[in-house]
Scaffold this active site. Structure first.
Site, PDB file in Angstrom:
ATOM      1  CG  HIS A   1      -0.527   0.204   2.464  1.00 24.05           C
ATOM      2  ND1 HIS A   1      -0.371  -0.873   3.456  1.00 24.05           N
ATOM      3  CD2 HIS A   1      -0.251   1.267   3.155  1.00 24.05           C
ATOM      4  CE1 HIS A   1       0.039  -0.243   4.553  1.00 24.05           C
ATOM      5  NE2 HIS A   1       0.138   1.017   4.415  1.00 24.05           N
TER       6      HIS A   1
ATOM      7  CB  SER B   1       2.767   1.600   6.146  1.00 20.91           C
ATOM      8  OG  SER B   1       1.462   1.767   6.791  1.00 20.91           O
TER       9      SER B   1
ATOM     10  CG  ASP C   1       0.512  -4.203   2.742  1.00 22.18           C
ATOM     11  OD1 ASP C   1       0.868  -3.660   1.690  1.00 22.18           O
ATOM     12  OD2 ASP C   1      -0.630  -3.462   3.554  1.00 22.18           O
TER      13      ASP C   1
END
Ligand code: ARG
Length: 709
Positions: free
Chosen positions: A88, A644, A225
């Site tokens: 992402h 992230s 991810d």
């Protein structure tokens, strides 16, 4: 486990959590760990020395961490500059290279040869070199309690002055001075930035974004991810903008990977760039956040996202065009809903009020008159400011983050206001327009524009909250928003893509009707933006708390500087009937797909489904305890947005996963960490490696890594 045992475990876990409450909360500055924290780190299982973790003069784990693109984190994993981050985080770059015939979002991407790695002109990574305490210098430039605007201006000047002293443009080295503890302390982080970062490998969305919005911010999770990029530099090793002559960058150090796994209770630390927390915010501030920022973000985005969703489902080209915008908007749309829910469920305001009563009593009994009455003042200030603050957020969400064409007009206008008098560069103008308009479908944009106005009318809380252009719709169009929008979009050059691509100077657009709309929005925004002392009183409240508990260590709120969070691997028990174990396995992914036919978020590419069913994930990536390849796992590391792509490291500093999300039950985490519930969701590095090797067949990448078994 039966219900009674589960209830018992639940109570026990709650008790244990309060007894060990010091261990997992906190986003600590890597170069500022106290002796007390080091003792704790060692006890918990960290085997590195302070120099192996962070050494401004030599190679250390610190050198393997990158700030990714100014919004995420990443880890360097090879001597040739390979970077692991989240899917992402690379999503925008993946979308940029995608077309309906090369749909890398759907099918994934792998550069078979190094020369096929794809450049990304807008992406950069920055290495943290060192952090310096500059508090005395910054604060001596101002008096602690002068007027806030004077104080801010003086501080800003000194910060810029300090930053200029380390600026080295040849080596792309720069400093950023940022406030900590709401401006009670100031530190400068010094970075080296690399602007040639190329896309190397990304899994298909049905792995990299598996679960989509349905699972976002939630556990159990099966998302792989990750994506892989590579840093390039000039042949002499210096940072350089993209050039075909650039070569892979050889970093000072890179992370080794462990395929040995972990057990519940194993030490784990994250290193990365948490963006923004407000852990010391007053109860009044929390209430205000809920009623302005979160409520508005959720309701306005619900309207916008429904329009985008419909358009994206109807056309592949539109789906690709809006993929990244949709994902980033929906991410904090769902976050806002979850944060308000968790704040209520966990009675965060009630708990804050108790702490505030304690602070007030301490201030009174210990004669700290400088802290007297802070809470009453804050309550009044938030109440006085409510309508303006609410309107500010409503304007921002509806018009700054609503139609992309209006957004472009607004940003260009703000740029023109701030720019010095200088010749406009026609090529730069053309590039800016091309970039913005590549991902705009005018019909979709028009639908969003009209819907935002209609919604604004419903949500505005005062008569004079409307920007002027909206009042005109009433006076000149009999309130007919669609008629007004039709005419605006047919008149405005900004709503004509082809014509826009011929613009060479933004001044050509200044008399465009869309610019008039932008002006009336800006005027309203400025009207709502009032100087007030809220920040100053919030700062004093934080100071009071730290003075009252002077023997306790308080970490500074996240501010997108490098932080370490330490904790352990482990599941959680959200309620008396549910216990979540700390990992997920491939069968749970297959189940979600098979049991939810038609759910777009659980769709699998046939090749992914085949790979999963075949189950040949590579014996090296099998976990000893389960005999299977783990997918995602949980720790109690304290992270937030920006983290992230952060590396998750074991006690020996080896990479075991990449952090990518938080969990629904503790979405209040940015305002209050919950020891019992808050978890960091990571993708197990063995899942990542298996997808690279056994699904993608990207052996050349595996060969670059140092994997310890
Ligand atoms: N919630 C994650 C974060 O903010 C982002 C997850 C992206 N996935 C998605 N389905 N939108 O870090």
């Amino acid at each position: 486990m039966n219900k009674i045992t589960l209830r018992f475990v639940f109570c026990l876990l709650t008790l244990m959590a309060s007894a060990t409450s010091y261990a997992d909360e906190g986003m600590w500055m890597i170069g500022n760990l106290s002796p007390r924290t080091w003792v704790l780190l060692k006890e918990m299982g960290l085997e590195l020395t302070p120099q192996e973790l962070y050494d401004p003069d030599g190679p250390s784990l610190n050198n393997a961490i990158v700030m990714f693109g100014g919004f995420c984190s990443g880890v360097v994993v090879s001597p040739d500059g390979l970077v692991f981050t989240n899917h992402h985080c690379g999503f925008d770059a993946i979308q940029d290279h995608s077309t309906t015939s090369h749909d890398y979002l759907t099918n994934g991407f792998f550069a078979k040869r190094q020369k096929d790695e794809l450049p990304n002109p807008d992406l950069y990574v920055a290495f943290h070199l060192r952090t310096i305490d500059v508090t005395d210098r910054v604060l001596s430039s101002t008096d602690a309690y002068t007027e806030s605007d004077v104080r801010s201006a003086a501080i800003m000047n000194t910060c810029r002055e300090i930053e200029m002293e380390v600026l080295d443009t040849i080596n792309c080295i720069y400093g950023r001075v940022t406030p900590y503890y709401r401006g009670s302390k100031y530190y400068m982080s010094v970075y080296q930035r690399f602007d040639d970062v190329r896309l190397v490998c990304a899994p298909p969305q049905s792995l990299g974004k598996f679960g989509g919005d349905t699972d976002n911010w939630m556990w159990p999770r099966q998302t792989c991810d990750f994506c892989v990029l590579r840093i390039y530099a000039a042949p002499d090793g210096r940072p350089a903008p993209y050039s075909k002559d650039n070569v892979p960058y050889h970093p000072k150090s890179y992370a080794h990977i462990s395929a040995a796994g972990y057990k519940p209770g194993s030490y784990c630390m994250t290193l990365g760039y948490p963006g923004d927390t407000d852990r010391y915010l007053s109860s009044y501030g929390i209430d205000n956040t809920m009623r302005t920022l979160n409520d508005i973000r959720y309701s306005v985005r619900s309207v916008k996202l429904a329009i985008l969703d419909e358009a994206m489902r109807a056309s592949d080209a539109t789906r690709i065009m809006y993929a990244s915008k949709y994902a980033s908007s929906s991410n904090y749309w769902k976050f806002s809903l979850g944060q308000n829910k968790a704040l209520r469920d966990l009675n965060v305001i009630g708990e804050k009020r108790e702490l505030e009563a304690e602070i007030a009593e301490w201030a009174e009994t210990s004669g700290k008159t400088q802290y007297a009455g802070i809470l009453d003042t804050l309550e009044n200030l938030y109440a006085q400011n409510f309508v303006a603050d609410y309107t500010l957020h409503l304007l921002e969400e509806s018009f700054y983050s609503g139609s992309d064409i209006l957004h472009f007009a607004l940003t260009q206008m703000l740029r023109a206001v701030n720019a010095e008098e200088e010749e406009e560069d026609a090529t730069a103008t053309h590039k800016a327009i091309e970039k913005a308009y590549r991902d705009i479908d005018v019909d979709v944009d028009k639908a969003v524009f009209a819907a935002m106005i209609k919604n604004y009318r419903k949500q505005a809380v005062c008569n004079d909250c409307w920007p002027d252009f909206m009042t005109k719709i009433d006076s000149a169009y009999g309130g007919d928003v669609d008629k007004y929008t039709d005419q605006l979009y047919s008149r405005s050059r900004m709503a004509d893509k082809q014509s826009m691509l011929k613009v060479t100077n933004m001044a050509e657009l200044f008399d465009d009707d869309m610019f008039d709309v932008a002006i009336s929005v800006i005027i309203k925004l400025f009207e709502c933006y009032s100087e007030n002392d809220i920040d100053e009183y919030e700062r004093r409240l934080g100071d009071a708390l730290r003075q009252m508990n002077h023997d306790k260590e308080y970490y500074p709120d996240a501010n997108f500087t490098l932080r370490l969070s330490f904790g352990t691997v482990g599941g959680y028990t959200p309620n008396a009937d549910t216990h979540y174990t700390h990992y997920t396995l491939p069968q749970s992914l297959i189940d979600k797909y098979e049991q939810n036919p038609g759910n777009y978020d659980y769709m699998l590419l046939p090749s992914v489904y085949k790979w999963l069913k075949r189950g040949k994930f590579g014996s090296r990536y099998t976990d000893a305890a389960t005999g299977q390849m783990p997918l995602c796992f949980l720790t109690n590391n304290d992270i937030t947005g920006g983290n992230s792509g952060s590396g998750m490291f074991d006690g020996r500093g080896r990479l075991i996963g990449l952090a990518f999300d938080g969990n629904w039950e503790a979405m209040s985490g940015d305002l209050k960490y919950d020891n019992r519930l808050q978890r960091c969701i990571g993708v197990d590095i063995r899942y990542v490696l298996s997808v690279i090797e056994t699904y993608t067949g990207a052996k050349r990448l595996i060969n670059e890594l140092t994997i310890e078994y």
